[in-house]
Design an enzyme around this catalytic site. Structure first.
Site, PDB file in Angstrom:
ATOM      1  CB  SER A  17      -0.859  -0.026   1.389  1.00  0.00           C
ATOM      2  OG  SER A  17      -0.097  -0.034   2.281  1.00  0.00           O
ATOM      3  CB  CYS A  18      -0.155   4.764  -0.448  1.00  0.00           C
ATOM      4  SG  CYS A  18       0.258   6.505   0.066  1.00  0.00           S
ATOM      5  N   PRO A  19       2.973   4.162   0.787  1.00  0.00           N
ATOM      6  CG  PRO A  19       4.794   5.747   1.443  1.00  0.00           C
ATOM      7  CD  PRO A  19       3.688   4.701   2.221  1.00  0.00           C
ATOM      8  CG  LEU A  20       6.192  -0.005   1.100  1.00  0.00           C
ATOM      9  CD1 LEU A  20       7.522   0.043   0.803  1.00  0.00           C
ATOM     10  CD2 LEU A  20       5.752   1.120   2.131  1.00  0.00           C
TER      11      LEU A  20
END
Lengths: 80, 200
Positions: A17-20
């Protein structure tokens, strides 16, 4: 159907999920030579807008973008 | 005949006025535009593609926004810095940063709303924390220590507040490796050149 660009490197961000996805994409692009293309696959629906924002900010080119059952595919060409 | 003369005169007057305008206004306009441009450029030059964030809270839920924004900004090619002050210092405290908690009191945004009278019971903070950790695990969100590592890897500037450390008796060795220590002036100098500045 547009012809898909040749891929020099592939990055799997499915399930992240964000920000990965953005951070991993940045790292992967850093490792490429200018002109090379990265394919990043993500399942995070937010990555569609985030990747658009990322290329707009960094200047790399989104050559193509597709969606299939596996997720969203982003083809990004590294610029200089 | 006189009509032709009038026209001739009109043309002469117009040419003269035009010449005067060019002579007087031209340099004036040039000068003012140059001045405005110089001021504009001076302002632009003082500002970097930078984000400066203050992290002032030490609960698990409030540790994420500064870390996510700073690492994302760095991944977008921006320069990013976080100033950890007051309870926010726990986010870079190596003894505490892996054990940050979610408050169960006065937190109406919990997915399972907990009345304050129940939230005040012993063990509720632990339950709220375990709950948040389970959602984070579901979306594979990295832990706070992992985010700190990522931030360092992406060359984010991490600054611990000296004054808070003095007040709370925290030593530089208690903080994670690679952080700087500074005061309000350090942050303000950094933030004064930033395009984006946030207090979290």
């Amino acid at each position: 159907m547009t012809e898909m660009p040749t891929i020099d490197h592939e990055l799997d961000c499915r399930g992240l999920s964000c920000p990965l996805p953005i951070i991993k994409t940045k790292k992967a692009i850093d490792g490429l030579a200018p002109g090379q293309t990265l394919r990043m696959i993500a399942t995070d629906p937010g990555s569609v807008n985030d990747m658009a924002a990322w290329v707009s900010k960094t200047g790399h080119v989104m050559v193509a973008q597709t969606q299939d059952t596996g997720g969203f595919n982003f083809y990004i060409r590294k610029v200089g | 005949m006189s009509n032709a003369m009038d026209k001739d005169l009109d043309a002469q007057v117009e040419a003269r006025v035009q010449a005067l305008l060019d002579q007087k206004l031209g340099p004036l306009v040039d000068e003012r535009v140059a001045k405005a441009l110089a001021t504009h450029q001076a302002k632009g030059n003082g500002q970097l593609d930078r984000i400066a964030i203050i992290a002032s809270k030490g609960s698990l839920d409030m540790a994420y926004p500064p870390l996510i924004l700073a690492t994302t900004a760095a991944a977008m090619g921006m320069e990013a810095g976080i100033f950890f002050t007051f309870y926010g210092l726990d986010i870079i405290n190596r003894k505490k940063y892996a054990h940050l908690k979610v408050p169960s009191l006065a937190n109406p945004a919990m997915p399972v709303p907990v009345p304050n009278i129940i939230g005040a019971l012993p063990g509720m903070t632990m339950i709220a924390t375990a709950m948040m950790k389970s959602w984070m695990g579901r979306v594979k969100l990295n832990s706070v220590p992992e985010f700190i590592e990522m931030a360092k890897d992406l060359d984010c500037t991490l600054i611990g507040c000296q004054m808070t450390m003095d007040v709370m008796g925290i030593k530089k060795e208690d903080l994670v490796e690679g952080v700087q220590v500074g005061g309000a002036a350090t942050y303000l100098e950094f933030a004064s050149k930033a395009k984006i500045s946030l207090f979290i």
